[in-house]
Design a protein around this motif. Structure first.
Motif, PDB file in Angstrom:
ATOM      1  N   SER A  40       0.831  -1.204   0.000  1.00  0.00           N
ATOM      2  CA  SER A  40       0.000   0.000   0.000  1.00  0.00           C
ATOM      3  C   SER A  40       0.868   1.257   0.000  1.00  0.00           C
ATOM      4  N   VAL A  44       1.018   4.107  -2.894  1.00  0.00           N
ATOM      5  CA  VAL A  44       0.792   5.525  -2.603  1.00  0.00           C
ATOM      6  C   VAL A  44       1.967   6.358  -3.100  1.00  0.00           C
ATOM      7  N   ARG A  47       1.946   6.723  -6.776  1.00  0.00           N
ATOM      8  CA  ARG A  47       0.916   7.678  -7.205  1.00  0.00           C
ATOM      9  C   ARG A  47       1.304   9.121  -6.900  1.00  0.00           C
ATOM     10  N   LEU A  48       1.857   9.366  -5.697  1.00  0.00           N
ATOM     11  CA  LEU A  48       2.136  10.735  -5.261  1.00  0.00           C
ATOM     12  C   LEU A  48       3.545  11.227  -5.603  1.00  0.00           C
ATOM     13  N   ALA A  51       5.887  11.509  -0.197  1.00  0.00           N
ATOM     14  CA  ALA A  51       4.907  11.798   0.851  1.00  0.00           C
ATOM     15  C   ALA A  51       5.620  11.877   2.187  1.00  0.00           C
ATOM     16  N   GLU A  55       1.437  11.986   5.859  1.00  0.00           N
ATOM     17  CA  GLU A  55       0.582  11.768   4.686  1.00  0.00           C
ATOM     18  C   GLU A  55       0.368  10.277   4.440  1.00  0.00           C
ATOM     19  N   LEU A  56       1.415   9.474   4.654  1.00  0.00           N
ATOM     20  CA  LEU A  56       1.268   8.024   4.515  1.00  0.00           C
ATOM     21  C   LEU A  56       0.267   7.484   5.537  1.00  0.00           C
ATOM     22  N   ASP A  58      -2.314   8.989   6.717  1.00  0.00           N
ATOM     23  CA  ASP A  58      -3.648   9.332   6.230  1.00  0.00           C
ATOM     24  C   ASP A  58      -4.043   8.491   5.016  1.00  0.00           C
ATOM     25  N   GLU A  59      -3.115   8.290   4.106  1.00  0.00           N
ATOM     26  CA  GLU A  59      -3.413   7.565   2.864  1.00  0.00           C
ATOM     27  C   GLU A  59      -3.721   6.092   3.087  1.00  0.00           C
ATOM     28  N   ASP A  61      -4.291   4.736   6.226  1.00  0.00           N
ATOM     29  CA  ASP A  61      -5.081   4.611   7.455  1.00  0.00           C
ATOM     30  C   ASP A  61      -4.398   3.723   8.496  1.00  0.00           C
TER      31      ASP A  61
END
Length: 151
Positions: A40, A44, A47-48, A51, A55-56, A58-59, A61
């Motif tokens: 995961s 992320v 994609r980003l 981070a 931020e990780l 939040d992305e 959870d």
């Protein structure tokens, strides 16, 4: 389902068993070395681009201590790099390494296969209902946590 005995009739028990099935299927099909949580993070970052550890959190959870542990292990495995953010020495910025990007690309079709193995015996409507039900449950729990923290 009241006609099932305990603990089989409890959603929590089913979720725990489904998670065990997921972990075993993941290790067999995708990777015994890179966990689904680590994947995961790779996804992320792919994609980003980069981070912060916050931020990780939040992305994907996950809590800060879990993310810190995952980042530490992934850095040791040379999947990611971590550096202090310019202008904010308290903030770590995480990016994929070439090895991490290659592992993300290698694992992507295997992740699809894991999902296929987990839900392949369901018809399309059942699979959609399962996803939507789990998503709604998690979204509701997230809203409850947000309102609790504001109260």
């Amino acid at each position: 389902m009241p006609d099932l005995p305990e603990p089989q009739r409890h959603v929590g028990n089913l979720i725990r068993r489904a998670q065990q099935l997921h972990l075993a299927t993941w290790a067999r099909v995708a990777s015994p070395d890179i966990t689904s949580a680590q994947y995961s993070i790779l996804a992320v970052l792919d994609r980003l681009g980069e981070a912060s550890q916050r931020e990780l959190c939040d992305e994907v959870d996950l809590d800060r201590s879990t993310i810190a542990d995952l980042v530490r292990r992934m850095e040791k495995a040379e999947l990611i790099t971590r550096r202090r953010a310019e202008g904010d020495a308290r903030r770590n910025v995480v990016t994929l390494t070439a090895h991490g990007a290659a592992e993300r690309a290698r694992l992507a079709p295997l992740v699809v296969e894991v999902q296929r193995e987990l839900t392949g015996h369901l018809d399309a409507a059942e699979s959609t209902a399962l996803f939507q039900g789990l998503w709604a449950m998690l979204e509701g729990a997230g809203r409850d946590r947000s309102s609790d923290s504001r109260a």
